[in-house]
Design an enzyme around this catalytic site. Structure first.
Site, mmCIF file in Angstrom:
data_model
loop_
_atom_site.group_PDB
_atom_site.id
_atom_site.type_symbol
_atom_site.label_atom_id
_atom_site.label_comp_id
_atom_site.label_asym_id
_atom_site.label_seq_id
_atom_site.Cartn_x
_atom_site.Cartn_y
_atom_site.Cartn_z
ATOM 1 N N CYS A 113 0.359 -0.819 0.168
ATOM 2 C CA CYS A 113 0.447 -0.012 0.192
ATOM 3 C C CYS A 113 1.057 1.767 -0.081
ATOM 4 O O CYS A 113 0.801 1.997 -0.105
ATOM 5 C CB CYS A 113 -0.896 -0.081 1.184
ATOM 6 N N HIS A 252 -3.146 6.721 2.526
ATOM 7 C CA HIS A 252 -3.619 5.196 2.447
ATOM 8 C C HIS A 252 -5.426 5.156 2.536
ATOM 9 O O HIS A 252 -5.344 5.047 3.755
ATOM 10 C CB HIS A 252 -2.615 4.328 2.672
ATOM 11 N N ASN A 282 -9.926 -0.535 0.454
ATOM 12 C CA ASN A 282 -8.424 -0.346 0.294
ATOM 13 C C ASN A 282 -7.756 -1.658 -1.589
ATOM 14 O O ASN A 282 -8.425 -2.390 -1.866
ATOM 15 C CB ASN A 282 -7.823 -0.947 1.205
#
Ligand code: COA
Length: 328
Positions: A113, A252, A282
């Site tokens: 990520c 994020h 996500n």
């Protein structure tokens, strides 16, 4: 020569899994998912839509908005943990060819990520060293291909998509990326990993089901809050910038509660914090550029405004960046 953040683009596949989809396949509820994660929907790629296809769509938009001819791009860096092919060719080379840019330096980086922030740091280094002038960076993920849809603790979190930016050389210091911090700690590897499929596999077989992501959600949550907060406090202190000078805090997008905890620790106002987790879930390396694209397309991101990027992911890896938006 400085590196500037010249343009942004993103792409989200059409198909959507909302929380009711998970209610239909698992023992879960819209209420639980919303309360624990803030996620309402995730976009899911078609079976024959690959990571590179999504990357190309985002990249085409970023190139068009940069005002450059595509031939002026001289490096492509793709951040992904869900590449078209496990080992080779890299997704960046496939994207280059699909864009019609055959003869170009292109490679992938793997930082989960945090991938987009790592890619940004690579682009900046190539530009400041004088090796390249216009770098196309891409975060693209087809996480649905490595998600175990029988594991209710992870599958509700992840979605697919891509984001891309053009990073260009400039002599104008006011447009320059101010700073980027990156780090990793492999001793936390087991918190979030795809345990099979590589040469360190637990099993010999490379069947796709054994390559799904495994996550210790609760432990990851705590380390995420701690690391994301420490990371941005450090980059702000190093550069003597107060948090009220940040126009857009773009963390994020993993979980609303993580973002809220970090935002509160930094005493950020609600309007400074960019939130897209509700509609995309996500999307790992794609999450930050997709979020930047969202505020750009809604007219909230203006030339010269200061973005603070803050990423955290499997590895563990982390990274933050202070970036003035140099686009139009
Ligand atoms: N629906 C309903 N119940 C669920 C569930 C779901 N989708 N997933 C887990 N549960 C249950 C668990 O089985 C557990 O039940 P038990 O108490 O009977 O054992 C209970 O909910 C609590 O589980 P826990 O894992 O402690 O929940 P949590 O509050 O930590 O929330 C996450 C789970 C995954 C939402 C949260 O840990 C998280 O977001 N972690 C960070 C993930 C992340 O950001 N990863 C990417 C980093 S880049």
């Amino acid at each position: 020569m400085y590196a500037s953040f010249r343009s942004i683009g993103a792409y989200a596949p059409k198909k959507i899994y909302d929380n009711s989809y998970f209610e239909s396949i698992l023992d879960t509820s819209d209420e639980w998912i919303l309360k624990r994660t803030g996620i309402k929907e995730r976009h899911i790629a078609d079976e024959n839509e690959f990571t590179s296809d999504m990357g190309v769509k985002a990249a085409e938009i970023a190139i068009e908005r940069s005002g450059l001819k595509k031939e002026e791009i001289d490096l492509i860096v793709c951040a992904t943990i869900s590449p078209d092919y496990f080992c080779m060719p890299s997704t960046a080379t496939i994207i280059a060819t699909k864009l019609g840019l055959g003869n170009i330096t292109a490679f992938d980086i793997s930082a989960a990520c945090t991938g987009f922030v790592y890619a940004l740091s690579v682009a900046r280094a190539f530009i400041e060293s004088g090796m390249k002038k216009n770098v196309l960076i891409i975060g693209a993920e087809k996480l649905s291909a490595i998600t175990d849809y029988s594991d209710r603790g992870t599958c509700i979190l992840f979605g697919d998509g891509a984001g891309s930016a053009v990073i260009s050389a400039t002599e104008n210091k006011e447009e320059a990326i101010i700073d980027i911090h990156t780090g990793s700690d492999g001793s936390y590897a087991d918190l979030l990993m795809t345990p099979n499929g590589g040469t360190g596999s637990e099993h010999d077989e490379l069947a796709s089901e054994t390559c799904f992501m495994k996550m210790k959600g609760n432990e990851t949550f705590k380390v995420a809050v701690r690391t994301l907060t420490k990371d941005v406090v450090e980059i702000l202190e190093t550069n003597k910038i107060q948090s009220d000078k940040i126009d857009h805090f773009i963390p994020h997008q993993a979980n609303y509660r993580i973002i809220k905890a970090v935002g509160d620790a930094l005493k950020l106002k609600e309007e400074q914090v960019v939130l897209t987790v509700a509609k995309y879930g996500n999307t790992s390396g794609a999450s930050i550029p997709m979020a930047i694209n969202d505020i750009y397309e809604s007219g909230k991101l203006k030339h010269g405004e200061l973005m603070l990027l803050d990423a955290f992911g499997g590895g563990l890896t982390w990274g933050s960046a202070l970036v003035p938006f140099a686009g139009k």
